[in-house]
Motif scaffolding. Structure first.
Motif, mmCIF file in Angstrom:
data_model
loop_
_atom_site.group_PDB
_atom_site.id
_atom_site.type_symbol
_atom_site.label_atom_id
_atom_site.label_comp_id
_atom_site.label_asym_id
_atom_site.label_seq_id
_atom_site.Cartn_x
_atom_site.Cartn_y
_atom_site.Cartn_z
ATOM 1 N N THR A 279 49.791 24.759 64.525
ATOM 2 C CA THR A 279 49.972 25.860 64.911
ATOM 3 C C THR A 279 49.856 26.567 66.057
ATOM 4 O O THR A 279 48.123 26.013 66.549
ATOM 5 N N THR A 348 47.465 35.813 71.038
ATOM 6 C CA THR A 348 48.163 34.180 71.247
ATOM 7 C C THR A 348 48.937 34.829 69.836
ATOM 8 O O THR A 348 49.567 33.456 70.080
ATOM 9 N N GLN A 350 52.417 34.430 68.285
ATOM 10 C CA GLN A 350 53.829 33.861 68.321
ATOM 11 C C GLN A 350 54.408 34.173 67.369
ATOM 12 O O GLN A 350 54.636 33.376 65.557
ATOM 13 N N THR A 351 55.288 34.460 66.953
ATOM 14 C CA THR A 351 56.168 35.229 64.964
ATOM 15 C C THR A 351 57.323 34.757 65.283
ATOM 16 O O THR A 351 57.645 33.724 66.620
ATOM 17 N N PRO A 428 55.130 28.214 65.310
ATOM 18 C CA PRO A 428 54.178 30.527 65.761
ATOM 19 C C PRO A 428 53.306 30.431 65.149
ATOM 20 O O PRO A 428 52.948 29.822 64.018
#
Length: 621
Positions: A279, A348, A350-351, A428
């Motif tokens: 991740t 930073t 990220q979903t 993510p």
């Protein structure tokens, strides 16, 4: 215990696949049985066979002559033209069904938020499910069979259903058979467990937790021989790994024997080792909702809500239907702009969001499972090893054959697994899951939880599955429908206590208002029709004395008898009107007018008695 129903040598196949092969079992009085197994192994098929909704290829179902069976299917079986009330209680008058304690309990537990007069066709899928469940539970069947009854129920609804089923019969009476993936529910109500697998059924004593322990012990005993072979493997490997000079002198057959032993070691039944997928790094700021308010149409869903997610935080969200749980996820994901306040997002972040409908797979419906993952990447780093896309999807439960199945042909559980994998390989660092347990069997749920246990990012889970919430999240928060977000230090149990307190408060307020309104209506009825029998016209005081309650009970008994007699008189007059119409061709207007006048008088008396019944029943609340 007396026998209720059973099966003798049941067998059934679909195409070339055998679902059940020579299965024999029985359901006795007092049994509360949960049915578990992987998706597609035959749980629903077994229940349909036992309910005699499907015919086996071989064998037979036996049933005691006087036993009645109530069965809840997963499919929609309600008549869409009926109203909710008609679908549940038929044409029964209010006083008839409301005098039944069981029916009142079912209505309060399942139908509170459903319009009684709405047509079934206008309801959502979840509401139809509640109505179908209510219709079944208002009956008086000896055996109740429920196929995924907790689908579309919130945490509170699941808790109510468990309590209702526990209290429905004496401990030595009735029989319950339930297929569900809700492990808390299985633990709460079941005294036995049937595991369906490989065309057979293995029985276990106890609920889900006892079943897991017993299965582990069974597997341990079955693996004694396998353990001895594993020891032999280790000895052979140790022998082969001795110094190079010795290795060159080993007879060839010894090396081949060792290789055969290693190759013959079976794979675990369920393997899912996606722990610690790579991740992107999370900074100290993740997602913050600051003083957020949101109004959709005329509804204010959120009022000055503040929520701050920390790196690695694991949050569970519970709440009543319509309180905005899914909307809150969309706010966090930036899909919806708040009416007031703001969303602060780390640079930073990220979903990834797993939605309830998994519609994201519609765009790849014609692709095969392996192709969907290969579109993301061809090589993945998992647990320090490099895996191909094929190896990765196999670890998630798609064998070599299923990997080449078009996405549009996957089951609901398989679609959810594939989309979860698709999200995870996108790497993510904030993962949001909206009802992730829908359509997943208990083994797959355990495997998914294993994934989430090792996933290093920030996790937000919306679910009615309290077992999952307590397993994979560190703390929970609740949406109670008042626009606020509350912390739950006491977990799901605290949420249920809050909801129960709110319902009691609302019930007290509505009872007082209803009593006042009914008193006014009774007074008006009494003044407009003197001598009609509507003599009760005073407001019901809260907190009736014991003496008043005894009198109210007698009044209810008396009123019930009078209403039964009135109903018989109405039926008699209707029959007379029909006979008069047929005899005279509708020409005897004088007789018909007299009968109609009598019918109207009876209807007025019925209305007065219903008013008296309602007011007497208020004294018992």
């Amino acid at each position: 215990m007396a026998h209720l129903l059973g099966a003798e040598n049941l067998s059934i196949s679909f195409g070339t696949r055998t679902i059940l092969d020579g299965v024999s079992l029985g359901l006795e009085e007092g049994d509360r049985i949960g049915v578990v197994g992987r998706n597609g192994d035959g749980k629903s098929t077994l229940m349909r066979l036992l309910a005699e909704r499907q015919t086996p290829d071989d064998g037979r179902v036996t049933r005691r002559r006087d036993v009645t069976v109530g069965y809840l299917d997963q499919s929609d079986v309600l008549d869409g033209d009926l109203t909710v009330g008609q679908a549940i209680v038929g044409d029964a008058a209010d006083y008839e069904w409301a005098s039944n304690a069981r029916i009142r309990d079912v209505m309060s537990g399942l139908i509170q938020e459903v319009d009684w007069n709405a047509s079934v066709s206008s309801l959502s899928g979840g509401q139809k499910r509640r109505v179908a469940l209510a219709k079944l539970l208002t009956g008086d069947d000896d055996v109740v069979m429920l196929d995924e009854p907790t689908n579309h129920l919130d945490v509170e609804g699941v808790a109510w259903l468990a309590q209702h089923l526990k209290n429905r019969w004496r401990t030595d009476a009735g029989g319950l058979l339930v297929v569900t993936h809700d492990r808390w529910f299985l633990d709460e109500i079941c005294t036995r467990t049937w595991e369906v697998h490989d065309a057979v059924i293995d029985p276990f004593d106890g609920g889900y937790a006892a079943y897991v322990l017993a299965r582990a012990e069974r597997d341990r005993m079955a693996n004694v021989v396998e353990g001895k072979r594993q020891q032999l493997v280790k000895k052979e490997l140790a022998w082969l790994r001795r110094g190079a000079p010795a290795r060159t002198a080993k007879p060839k057959f010894r090396i081949e024997a060792a290789n055969n032993l290693i190759a013959d070691v079976p794979e675990p039944r369920d393997t899912l080792s996606l722990n610690k997928m790579a991740t992107a790094r999370l900074g100290k700021d993740v997602l913050d909702l600051e003083e957020v308010s949101l109004t959709l149409g005329d509804t204010e869903l959120f009022k000055n809500v503040t929520l701050r997610l920390a790196p690695g935080e694991r949050l569970g969200l519970v709440g009543i239907n319509g309180a905005g749980k899914t909307t809150l996820l969309r706010l966090l994901n930036g899909e919806i702009e708040p009416t007031k306040g703001r969303l602060k997002r780390g640079t930073t972040v990220q979903t990834a969001v797993l939605t309830q409908e998994v519609k994201e797979l519609d765009e790849v419906a014609d692709m095969r499972v392996i192709e969907v993952i290969e579109n993301e990447k061809r090589v993945f780093s998992v647990g320090g090893r490099e895996l191909s896309a094929g190896q990765l999807v196999e670890q998630l439960g798609f064998n070599a054959q299923r990997q080449w199945t078009p996405v549009k042909e996957l089951s609901g559980g398989e679609r959810r697994r594939l989309q979860l994998l698709r999200l995870l390989v996108g790497e993510p660092n904030v993962l949001m899951l909206d009802e992730p347990t829908n359509d997943l069997d208990t083994d797959t749920l355990a495997a998914v939880e294993d994934v989430l246990d090792g996933w290093p990012g920030t996790l937000v889970v919306v679910s009615h599955d309290r077992y999952l919430l307590e397993r994979v999240t560190d703390h929970q928060m609740a949406l109670l429908g008042d626009g606020k977000l509350r912390g739950l230090p006491g977990g799901v149990d605290q949420y249920l206590e809050l909801r129960n307190a709110a319902l009691v408060a609302n019930s007290s307020a509505s009872t007082a208002a209803r009593g006042s309104s009914q008193a006014a209506r009774a007074a008006a009825a009494g003044s407009s029709r003197p001598g009609s029998g509507g003599g009760v016209a005073t407001a019901v005081a809260s907190g009736s004395s014991e003496a008043e309650k005894r009198i109210a009970k007698k009044d209810l008994t008396r009123i019930d008898r009078q209403m039964t007699k009135l109903k018989q008189q109405v039926e008699k007059v209707n029959a007379q009107m029909t006979a008069a119409t047929e005899k005279s061709g509708g020409a005897d207007f004088e007789q018909l007018a007299e009968l109609n006048k009598k019918l109207q008088s009876l209807a007025a008396d019925q209305e007065d008695l219903e008013m008296q019944w309602l007011e007497a029943s208020e004294k018992l609340d």
